[in-house]
Scaffold this motif. Structure first.
Motif, PDB file in Angstrom:
ATOM      1  N   LEU A   1       7.807 -76.730 101.332  1.00  0.00           N
ATOM      2  CA  LEU A   1       7.917 -75.858 102.764  1.00  0.00           C
ATOM      3  C   LEU A   1       9.385 -75.307 102.689  1.00  0.00           C
ATOM      4  O   LEU A   1       9.215 -74.034 103.217  1.00  0.00           O
ATOM      5  CB  LEU A   1       7.384 -76.799 103.780  1.00  0.00           C
ATOM      6  N   MET A   2      10.362 -75.932 102.625  1.00  0.00           N
ATOM      7  CA  MET A   2      11.594 -75.584 102.659  1.00  0.00           C
ATOM      8  C   MET A   2      11.901 -74.372 101.660  1.00  0.00           C
ATOM      9  O   MET A   2      12.405 -73.278 102.259  1.00  0.00           O
ATOM     10  CB  MET A   2      12.563 -76.642 102.700  1.00  0.00           C
ATOM     11  N   ALA A   3      11.253 -74.484 100.416  1.00  0.00           N
ATOM     12  CA  ALA A   3      11.665 -73.539  99.588  1.00  0.00           C
ATOM     13  C   ALA A   3      10.724 -72.326  99.878  1.00  0.00           C
ATOM     14  O   ALA A   3      11.368 -71.049  99.782  1.00  0.00           O
ATOM     15  CB  ALA A   3      10.961 -73.986  98.242  1.00  0.00           C
ATOM     16  N   VAL A   4       9.581 -72.387 100.458  1.00  0.00           N
ATOM     17  CA  VAL A   4       8.915 -71.320 100.924  1.00  0.00           C
ATOM     18  C   VAL A   4       9.616 -70.630 101.947  1.00  0.00           C
ATOM     19  O   VAL A   4       9.575 -69.227 102.066  1.00  0.00           O
ATOM     20  CB  VAL A   4       7.389 -71.702 101.207  1.00  0.00           C
ATOM     21  N   THR A   5      10.088 -71.536 103.085  1.00  0.00           N
ATOM     22  CA  THR A   5      10.557 -70.859 104.410  1.00  0.00           C
ATOM     23  C   THR A   5      12.114 -70.186 103.854  1.00  0.00           C
ATOM     24  O   THR A   5      12.272 -69.214 104.366  1.00  0.00           O
ATOM     25  CB  THR A   5      11.002 -72.044 105.036  1.00  0.00           C
ATOM     26  N   ASN A   6      12.658 -70.586 102.739  1.00  0.00           N
ATOM     27  CA  ASN A   6      13.865 -69.953 102.379  1.00  0.00           C
ATOM     28  C   ASN A   6      13.451 -68.578 101.872  1.00  0.00           C
ATOM     29  O   ASN A   6      14.068 -67.619 101.961  1.00  0.00           O
ATOM     30  CB  ASN A   6      14.806 -70.854 101.335  1.00  0.00           C
ATOM     31  N   ALA A   7      12.411 -68.429 100.994  1.00  0.00           N
ATOM     32  CA  ALA A   7      11.934 -67.355 100.339  1.00  0.00           C
ATOM     33  C   ALA A   7      11.545 -66.259 101.491  1.00  0.00           C
ATOM     34  O   ALA A   7      11.886 -65.109 101.418  1.00  0.00           O
ATOM     35  CB  ALA A   7      10.699 -67.529  99.592  1.00  0.00           C
ATOM     36  N   ILE A   8      10.925 -66.789 102.475  1.00  0.00           N
ATOM     37  CA  ILE A   8      10.677 -65.927 103.701  1.00  0.00           C
ATOM     38  C   ILE A   8      11.738 -65.449 104.481  1.00  0.00           C
ATOM     39  O   ILE A   8      11.800 -64.069 104.703  1.00  0.00           O
ATOM     40  CB  ILE A   8       9.471 -66.305 104.651  1.00  0.00           C
ATOM     41  N   SER A   9      12.747 -66.381 104.574  1.00  0.00           N
ATOM     42  CA  SER A   9      14.080 -65.741 105.110  1.00  0.00           C
ATOM     43  C   SER A   9      14.898 -64.820 104.538  1.00  0.00           C
ATOM     44  O   SER A   9      15.414 -63.846 104.875  1.00  0.00           O
ATOM     45  CB  SER A   9      15.105 -67.068 105.241  1.00  0.00           C
ATOM     46  N   SER A  10      14.630 -64.845 103.079  1.00  0.00           N
ATOM     47  CA  SER A  10      15.224 -63.885 102.079  1.00  0.00           C
ATOM     48  C   SER A  10      14.681 -62.700 102.247  1.00  0.00           C
ATOM     49  O   SER A  10      15.503 -61.743 102.328  1.00  0.00           O
ATOM     50  CB  SER A  10      15.304 -64.529 100.803  1.00  0.00           C
ATOM     51  N   ILE A  11      13.512 -62.650 102.471  1.00  0.00           N
ATOM     52  CA  ILE A  11      12.682 -61.322 102.814  1.00  0.00           C
ATOM     53  C   ILE A  11      13.311 -60.709 104.038  1.00  0.00           C
ATOM     54  O   ILE A  11      13.394 -59.649 104.366  1.00  0.00           O
ATOM     55  CB  ILE A  11      11.170 -61.531 102.674  1.00  0.00           C
TER      56      ILE A  11
ATOM     57  N   ALA B   1      15.908 -56.713 106.832  1.00  0.00           N
ATOM     58  CA  ALA B   1      17.480 -56.361 107.958  1.00  0.00           C
ATOM     59  C   ALA B   1      18.388 -55.772 107.642  1.00  0.00           C
ATOM     60  O   ALA B   1      19.239 -54.930 108.165  1.00  0.00           O
ATOM     61  CB  ALA B   1      17.901 -57.738 108.846  1.00  0.00           C
ATOM     62  N   VAL B   2      18.828 -56.088 106.202  1.00  0.00           N
ATOM     63  CA  VAL B   2      20.063 -55.405 105.787  1.00  0.00           C
ATOM     64  C   VAL B   2      19.721 -54.013 105.822  1.00  0.00           C
ATOM     65  O   VAL B   2      20.837 -52.807 105.708  1.00  0.00           O
ATOM     66  CB  VAL B   2      20.340 -56.031 104.327  1.00  0.00           C
ATOM     67  N   LEU B   3      18.424 -53.721 105.182  1.00  0.00           N
ATOM     68  CA  LEU B   3      18.004 -52.335 105.211  1.00  0.00           C
ATOM     69  C   LEU B   3      18.311 -51.332 106.633  1.00  0.00           C
ATOM     70  O   LEU B   3      18.475 -50.295 106.717  1.00  0.00           O
ATOM     71  CB  LEU B   3      16.770 -51.991 104.775  1.00  0.00           C
TER      72      LEU B   3
ATOM     73  N   VAL C   1      20.454 -52.309 109.148  1.00  0.00           N
ATOM     74  CA  VAL C   1      21.970 -52.296 109.723  1.00  0.00           C
ATOM     75  C   VAL C   1      22.341 -50.861 109.552  1.00  0.00           C
ATOM     76  O   VAL C   1      23.234 -50.808 110.692  1.00  0.00           O
ATOM     77  CB  VAL C   1      22.512 -53.475 108.687  1.00  0.00           C
ATOM     78  N   GLY C   2      21.954 -50.130 108.700  1.00  0.00           N
ATOM     79  CA  GLY C   2      22.731 -48.780 108.691  1.00  0.00           C
ATOM     80  C   GLY C   2      22.032 -47.754 109.583  1.00  0.00           C
ATOM     81  O   GLY C   2      22.258 -46.481 109.378  1.00  0.00           O
ATOM     82  N   SER C   3      21.019 -48.192 110.543  1.00  0.00           N
ATOM     83  CA  SER C   3      20.431 -47.318 111.290  1.00  0.00           C
ATOM     84  C   SER C   3      21.285 -46.690 112.494  1.00  0.00           C
ATOM     85  O   SER C   3      22.439 -47.135 112.620  1.00  0.00           O
ATOM     86  CB  SER C   3      19.463 -48.010 111.960  1.00  0.00           C
ATOM     87  N   THR C   4      20.863 -45.498 112.915  1.00  0.00           N
ATOM     88  CA  THR C   4      21.783 -44.764 113.806  1.00  0.00           C
ATOM     89  C   THR C   4      21.468 -45.217 115.178  1.00  0.00           C
ATOM     90  O   THR C   4      22.161 -44.989 116.095  1.00  0.00           O
ATOM     91  CB  THR C   4      21.250 -43.309 113.984  1.00  0.00           C
TER      92      THR C   4
ATOM     93  N   LEU D   1      21.807 -53.903 116.048  1.00  0.00           N
ATOM     94  CA  LEU D   1      22.117 -55.017 116.744  1.00  0.00           C
ATOM     95  C   LEU D   1      21.041 -56.110 116.381  1.00  0.00           C
ATOM     96  O   LEU D   1      21.121 -57.374 116.012  1.00  0.00           O
ATOM     97  CB  LEU D   1      22.082 -55.035 118.163  1.00  0.00           C
ATOM     98  N   LEU D   2      19.484 -55.709 116.360  1.00  0.00           N
ATOM     99  CA  LEU D   2      18.598 -56.729 116.182  1.00  0.00           C
ATOM    100  C   LEU D   2      18.696 -57.213 114.693  1.00  0.00           C
ATOM    101  O   LEU D   2      18.236 -58.353 114.314  1.00  0.00           O
ATOM    102  CB  LEU D   2      17.083 -55.998 116.625  1.00  0.00           C
ATOM    103  N   ALA D   3      19.115 -56.173 113.529  1.00  0.00           N
ATOM    104  CA  ALA D   3      18.891 -56.468 112.287  1.00  0.00           C
ATOM    105  C   ALA D   3      19.969 -57.327 111.923  1.00  0.00           C
ATOM    106  O   ALA D   3      19.991 -58.395 111.206  1.00  0.00           O
ATOM    107  CB  ALA D   3      19.205 -55.288 111.599  1.00  0.00           C
ATOM    108  N   ALA D   4      21.232 -57.404 112.703  1.00  0.00           N
ATOM    109  CA  ALA D   4      22.493 -58.298 112.424  1.00  0.00           C
ATOM    110  C   ALA D   4      22.094 -59.628 113.119  1.00  0.00           C
ATOM    111  O   ALA D   4      22.273 -60.714 112.346  1.00  0.00           O
ATOM    112  CB  ALA D   4      23.910 -57.795 113.283  1.00  0.00           C
ATOM    113  N   ILE D   5      21.186 -59.540 114.235  1.00  0.00           N
ATOM    114  CA  ILE D   5      20.794 -60.968 114.676  1.00  0.00           C
ATOM    115  C   ILE D   5      19.693 -61.428 113.687  1.00  0.00           C
ATOM    116  O   ILE D   5      19.723 -62.682 113.425  1.00  0.00           O
ATOM    117  CB  ILE D   5      20.048 -60.683 115.974  1.00  0.00           C
ATOM    118  N   ALA D   6      19.139 -60.723 113.111  1.00  0.00           N
ATOM    119  CA  ALA D   6      17.990 -61.278 112.194  1.00  0.00           C
ATOM    120  C   ALA D   6      18.729 -61.528 110.957  1.00  0.00           C
ATOM    121  O   ALA D   6      18.540 -62.919 110.435  1.00  0.00           O
ATOM    122  CB  ALA D   6      17.047 -60.078 111.869  1.00  0.00           C
TER     123      ALA D   6
END
Length: 136
Positions: free
Chosen positions: A78-88, A93-95, A97-100, A106-111
């Motif tokens: 389950l941890m492996a699946v959770t890590n995969a979901i968190s990587s998504i 969120a990184v996409l 971060v460059g929003s205007t 802020l929400l992307a950085a928190i995510a």
């Protein structure tokens, strides 16, 4: 010095009941505050936001119920699946971060922050569990 008299079973049970009532009161208070905040959000937010918000709240609830009832033997997969979901989540969120918009950034950085905690914590817990099975 004299020893304090030990509590009887009835006194221990009464203390447990009192602690349970106190815990229940705090939970009810938190639920009432949360309900009032949700009512305020629902009163002023647009309908499209509320549809997404309802899906988010339901997914949090279902996710909590699923993860809370996992047996110990399924923890590492389950941890492996959770890590995969968190990587998504981090990729999405990184996409953003460059929003205007400052709020979106802020929400992307928190995510990214919380998903990073989940990933690194998952690796630490998995490493610790695997170390239990190694010979010293």
């Amino acid at each position: 010095k004299e020893k304090a008299p030990e509590k009887t079973a009835e006194e221990i049970r009464a203390d447990e009941i009192q602690a349970f009532k106190k815990q229940t009161q705090s939970q009810v208070a938190l639920l009432a505050i949360g309900g009032a905040l949700l009512f305020l959000v629902g009163s002023y937010a647009p309908a499209s936001f509320m549809q997404h918000f309802i899906v988010f709240v339901l997914s949090v609830f279902v996710g909590f119920q699923v993860i809370w009832n996992v047996s110990h033997s399924l923890h590492t997969p389950l941890m492996a699946v959770t890590n995969a979901i968190s990587s998504i989540i981090i990729l999405g969120a990184v996409l953003q971060v460059g929003s205007t918009s400052f709020l979106v950034t802020l929400l992307a950085a928190i995510a990214v922050f919380f998903a990073g905690i989940n990933i690194f914590g998952g690796f630490l817990v998995t490493r610790r569990m695997l170390a239990m099975f190694q010979k010293s």
